[in-house]
Write a protein that holds these residues in place. Sequence first.
Motif, PDB file in Angstrom:
ATOM      1  N   CYS A 109      49.451  -2.856 -19.550  1.00  0.00           N
ATOM      2  CA  CYS A 109      48.546  -3.789 -18.879  1.00  0.00           C
ATOM      3  C   CYS A 109      49.367  -4.306 -17.523  1.00  0.00           C
ATOM      4  CB  CYS A 109      48.465  -4.834 -19.869  1.00  0.00           C
ATOM      5  SG  CYS A 109      47.912  -6.463 -19.224  1.00  0.00           S
ATOM      6  N   SER A 166      42.483  -0.464 -20.393  1.00  0.00           N
ATOM      7  CA  SER A 166      43.272  -0.532 -21.819  1.00  0.00           C
ATOM      8  C   SER A 166      44.393  -1.672 -21.551  1.00  0.00           C
ATOM      9  CB  SER A 166      43.733   0.535 -22.586  1.00  0.00           C
ATOM     10  OG  SER A 166      42.522   1.317 -22.475  1.00  0.00           O
ATOM     11  N   ASN A 222      45.348  -4.962 -29.549  1.00  0.00           N
ATOM     12  CA  ASN A 222      45.105  -3.913 -28.690  1.00  0.00           C
ATOM     13  C   ASN A 222      43.568  -3.589 -28.300  1.00  0.00           C
ATOM     14  OD1 ASN A 222      44.387  -2.489 -30.932  1.00  0.00           O
ATOM     15  ND2 ASN A 222      46.029  -0.843 -31.021  1.00  0.00           N
ATOM     16  N   GLN A 223      42.896  -4.565 -28.979  1.00  0.00           N
ATOM     17  CA  GLN A 223      41.409  -4.745 -28.694  1.00  0.00           C
ATOM     18  C   GLN A 223      40.944  -5.940 -28.035  1.00  0.00           C
ATOM     19  OE1 GLN A 223      39.210  -1.992 -29.207  1.00  0.00           O
ATOM     20  NE2 GLN A 223      41.012  -0.670 -29.876  1.00  0.00           N
TER      21      GLN A 223
END
Length: 200
Positions: free
Chosen positions: A8, A38, A53-54
């Motif tokens: 990120c 992502s 991670n969502q």
Amino acid sequence: MHLNRFSCPAIVALSIGLLAACAPATRVTLLPQAGGTSSAVVVSTGQGEQVLNQPYAVADVNRRGGISTDTTTADQVRSAYPQLVALQPQPPERFVLQFEPGTSQLTEQSQAQLSQVITQARARAGGEIVITGHTDRQGSLEANDKLSLERAQAIRALLIERGFDAALIEAVGRGERELAVPTEDEVVEPRNRRAEVIVR
């Protein structure tokens, strides 16, 4: 508590310290990245760790370091933390300008579109602009590398003429390496004769 961010390039965690006795000591919410990139964050304490991670995944950390997970929604985040959400940078805007064959001259349609690029760039607080020139596969790799850079530099020069700070504008050429429309060698494809302008 420790936050480890990975995959990120920008800020993705919204960490809120809550004071109410029944509320968690800290809440971390993973926000989505512009363009669907992502991202993930690891929430770690002496009691363990959780990976978010969502988009809109939530980790609540209690005063003893225990971590529980949940999910939220964009509307709930905006409603609960409007001031913090307002601090997020605007997502970059992307424009595609096209060129006449074998030149760094914009097509008539793209000349008209340039005013929209200028308007949007002036409206951005940061004002940084990245221009990437491209070609189709007609001609040699070396010639296309040169032409793609000339295209990017031509757009840069036009923006500087309109009063933009030269230090905030980057021009690069990618030749025929990143085709918008894949073709065989020596195929003329107008959609590949382009410059992509990212305003951020």
